[in-house]
Scaffold this active site. Structure first.
Site, PDB file in Angstrom:
ATOM      1  N   GLY A  50      -0.032 -26.594  10.221  1.00 17.44           N
ATOM      2  CA  GLY A  50       0.428 -26.062   8.958  1.00 17.44           C
ATOM      3  C   GLY A  50      -0.554 -26.243   7.830  1.00 17.44           C
ATOM      4  O   GLY A  50      -0.687 -25.375   6.959  1.00 17.44           O
ATOM      5  N   ASP A  71      -8.107 -30.112  17.847  1.00 14.43           N
ATOM      6  CA  ASP A  71      -6.670 -30.010  18.094  1.00 14.43           C
ATOM      7  C   ASP A  71      -6.454 -29.934  19.598  1.00 14.43           C
ATOM      8  O   ASP A  71      -7.180 -29.220  20.291  1.00 14.43           O
ATOM      9  CB  ASP A  71      -6.072 -28.778  17.419  1.00 14.43           C
ATOM     10  CG  ASP A  71      -4.570 -28.913  17.203  1.00 14.43           C
ATOM     11  OD1 ASP A  71      -3.845 -29.097  18.209  1.00 14.43           O
ATOM     12  OD2 ASP A  71      -4.119 -28.837  16.045  1.00 14.43           O
ATOM     13  N   ASN A  79       5.737 -22.718  15.601  1.00 16.77           N
ATOM     14  CA  ASN A  79       4.617 -22.975  14.691  1.00 16.77           C
ATOM     15  C   ASN A  79       4.408 -21.845  13.682  1.00 16.77           C
ATOM     16  O   ASN A  79       3.863 -22.059  12.599  1.00 16.77           O
ATOM     17  CB  ASN A  79       3.297 -23.125  15.467  1.00 16.77           C
ATOM     18  CG  ASN A  79       3.295 -24.236  16.482  1.00 16.77           C
ATOM     19  OD1 ASN A  79       2.625 -24.137  17.507  1.00 16.77           O
ATOM     20  ND2 ASN A  79       4.027 -25.316  16.228  1.00 16.77           N
ATOM     21  N   LYS A  95      -4.741 -24.235  20.508  1.00 15.37           N
ATOM     22  CA  LYS A  95      -4.873 -23.963  19.077  1.00 15.37           C
ATOM     23  C   LYS A  95      -6.325 -23.926  18.599  1.00 15.37           C
ATOM     24  O   LYS A  95      -6.703 -23.055  17.807  1.00 15.37           O
ATOM     25  CB  LYS A  95      -4.101 -25.011  18.270  1.00 15.37           C
ATOM     26  CG  LYS A  95      -2.603 -24.828  18.279  1.00 15.37           C
ATOM     27  CD  LYS A  95      -1.935 -25.828  17.343  1.00 15.37           C
ATOM     28  CE  LYS A  95      -0.428 -25.644  17.323  1.00 15.37           C
ATOM     29  NZ  LYS A  95       0.243 -26.624  16.434  1.00 15.37           N
ATOM     30  N   ASP A 139      -0.194 -35.056  11.342  1.00 13.04           N
ATOM     31  CA  ASP A 139       1.121 -35.459  10.850  1.00 13.04           C
ATOM     32  C   ASP A 139       1.575 -36.810  11.371  1.00 13.04           C
ATOM     33  O   ASP A 139       2.761 -37.114  11.384  1.00 13.04           O
ATOM     34  CB  ASP A 139       2.162 -34.402  11.209  1.00 13.04           C
ATOM     35  CG  ASP A 139       2.368 -34.266  12.715  1.00 13.04           C
ATOM     36  OD1 ASP A 139       1.628 -34.926  13.483  1.00 13.04           O
ATOM     37  OD2 ASP A 139       3.255 -33.496  13.130  1.00 13.04           O
ATOM     38  N   ASN A 140       0.620 -37.664  11.801  1.00 14.76           N
ATOM     39  CA  ASN A 140       1.027 -38.991  12.241  1.00 14.76           C
ATOM     40  C   ASN A 140       0.002 -40.015  11.798  1.00 14.76           C
ATOM     41  O   ASN A 140      -1.193 -39.730  11.691  1.00 14.76           O
ATOM     42  CB  ASN A 140       1.215 -39.041  13.761  1.00 14.76           C
ATOM     43  CG  ASN A 140      -0.084 -38.870  14.516  1.00 14.76           C
ATOM     44  OD1 ASN A 140      -0.802 -39.841  14.765  1.00 14.76           O
ATOM     45  ND2 ASN A 140      -0.433 -37.631  14.861  1.00 14.76           N
ATOM     46  N   CYS A 200       7.540 -33.079  10.466  1.00 17.34           N
ATOM     47  CA  CYS A 200       8.090 -31.764  10.143  1.00 17.34           C
ATOM     48  C   CYS A 200       9.097 -31.316  11.204  1.00 17.34           C
ATOM     49  O   CYS A 200      10.066 -30.631  10.900  1.00 17.34           O
ATOM     50  CB  CYS A 200       6.964 -30.740  10.030  1.00 17.34           C
ATOM     51  SG  CYS A 200       5.875 -31.042   8.617  1.00 17.34           S
ATOM     52  N   CYS A 368      17.601 -49.628   4.425  1.00 15.62           N
ATOM     53  CA  CYS A 368      17.259 -48.342   5.047  1.00 15.62           C
ATOM     54  C   CYS A 368      17.713 -48.382   6.502  1.00 15.62           C
ATOM     55  O   CYS A 368      18.726 -49.003   6.815  1.00 15.62           O
ATOM     56  CB  CYS A 368      15.772 -48.037   4.906  1.00 15.62           C
ATOM     57  SG  CYS A 368      14.689 -49.180   5.780  1.00 15.62           S
TER      58      CYS A 368
END
Length: 410
Positions: A50, A71, A79, A95, A139-140, A200, A368
């Site tokens: 993204g 990637d 996606n 990708k 994203d990690n 996400c 939490c």
């Protein structure tokens, strides 16, 4: 303000380059020399998702001479709403290779290298060593720390972005930057546990937010290469897509005070900049200058479930006064909550709305899911004027196991 360009200029521009980049060369801050720097630059994009999609297309269009793409995933139909570099024809394709083909077709004057591989400790140094700048759209946190630490070791700038739901963050880390440089751990001192870090896939994301954040990441990269503008060293740029605002949060190298923000002062930070939506955000302190706590007996760092149960009983009897604050997301609270608590999601901790629930003079107990987010939130509040704030060790998961086993766990 101008800064030293990262890349030396390449050969004189060809007629094809002059024609293609005419509107960019006409910018005083770029010019012929800047375009030659772009043509000589080598940028490594980690993650072609993204954020990678808008970054890659912008860098290719701007004429960055060599673009590497790391990637290991393949294109899936889920996606496509945000990873706009791909089409239906790319489904199931790797990708890195699919994205490289798109960039080559768009701009045949540049070189694109597809690294269809997972970034690991074994290959990260070799991959990064061949490039001038690292741009990270993963994203990690495991991959982010791996990429950042390798970039720091090799003295490469590291442009970082993150998105979740309607929110986004952008900044640039560089150990050779101004004021002694900055590192990832200056903004995020420790890594959230895997069970606390949303993605996400779990929480969702608006595709256009990816485009906005990716565009800023690409702009940061171009600024570094050419030497114009003021890069985001020591400044976290925060996008709140819901109220259409960009705000700035200063931060600094560990042990030094953050520089004053160049942006207009804000009385609260947008929902986005707060802690991790990918739990990362929760470690962001929203005020430039921390407010020192008042003298007195410091609150304990954490309390146990048994201790909280006792305090709740005392509060019901009128012999204790405190605010129990659930900092999870509403969907988590719908599953299970501790009776007598108020909901203030992590993203809203320092907003005006939150002040109606808890004020700096209040005794505050946070909880939490497992205690990771509440531990960070405790630090945020203490740095911003709360003097009596603690958190529940083990979170509501420990509470249910020990105090109310009939309630659901998740």
């Amino acid at each position: 303000m101008p800064h030293v360009p990262l890349v030396s200029p390449g050969p004189p521009l060809t007629a094809a380059q002059r024609q293609r980049y005419a509107r960019q060369v006409s910018l005083e801050q770029v010019g012929d020399l800047g375009q030659r720097r772009l043509a000589a630059a080598r940028v490594l994009m980690i993650g072609a998702g993204g954020l990678g999609s808008p970054v890659l297309t912008a860098l290719a269009a701007a004429g960055v001479g060599t673009i590497g793409i790391v990637d290991s995933d393949s294109v899936e139909v889920s996606n496509l709403h945000r990873q706009t570099i791909y089409s239906m024809a790319d489904l199931a394709r790797p990708k890195a290779e699919a994205a490289a083909d798109v960039l080559r077709a768009h701009n045949p004057l540049i070189e694109v290298v597809a690294h269809q591989t997972r970034l690991t400790a074994a290959n990260v140094l070799a991959l990064i060593a061949d490039y001038d700048i690292v741009v990270d759209g993963t994203d990690n946190f495991a991959t982010r720390h791996l990429a950042h630490d390798a970039a720091a070791l090799l003295h490469k700038p590291y442009v970082w972005g993150s998105v979740l739901r309607f929110d986004g963050l952008v900044t640039t880390f560089w150990v050779d930057g101004p004021a002694g440089g900055t590192r990832l751990e200056d903004l995020f001192p420790s890594t959230p546990g895997a069970d606390e870090a949303e993605t996400c896939a779990m929480a969702g994301v608006l595709g256009s937010v990816c485009a906005g954040v990716g565009a800023m990441m690409a702009t940061e990269t171009l600024k570094l290469i050419v030497g114009f503008g003021d890069p985001l060293f020591g400044r976290l740029l925060v996008l709140d897509g819901l109220d259409s605002s960009w705000r700035e949060v200063p931060y600094a190298a560990a042990g030094s005070a953050p520089a004053a923000s160049a942006a207009p002062a804000a009385d609260h930070e947008p929902a986005a900049a707060a802690p991790p939506r990918d739990t990362s955000h929760s470690q962001v302190h929203t005020h430039p200058i921390p407010v020192p706590p008042s003298p007195g007996t410091p609150a304990p760092d954490e309390i146990t479930s048994a201790e909280l149960a006792g305090l709740l009983a005392e509060r019901r009897a009128g012999s204790a006064d405190f605010v129990l604050v659930d900092i999870r997301e509403p969907w988590e609270r719908d599953i299970v909550a501790i009776d007598g608590s108020a909901l203030v999601p992590m993203a809203q901790l320092l907003t005006d709305e939150a002040s109606t629930v808890m004020e700096p003079a209040d005794r505050v107990i946070l909880y939490c899911h497992h205690g990771t987010r509440s531990e960070y939130a405790r630090g945020v509040l203490r740095d911003n004027g709360w003097t009596d704030v603690t958190h529940l060790a083990g979170g509501i998961d420990d509470w249910v196991r020990r105090i109310e086993p009939a309630k659901p766990r998740y």
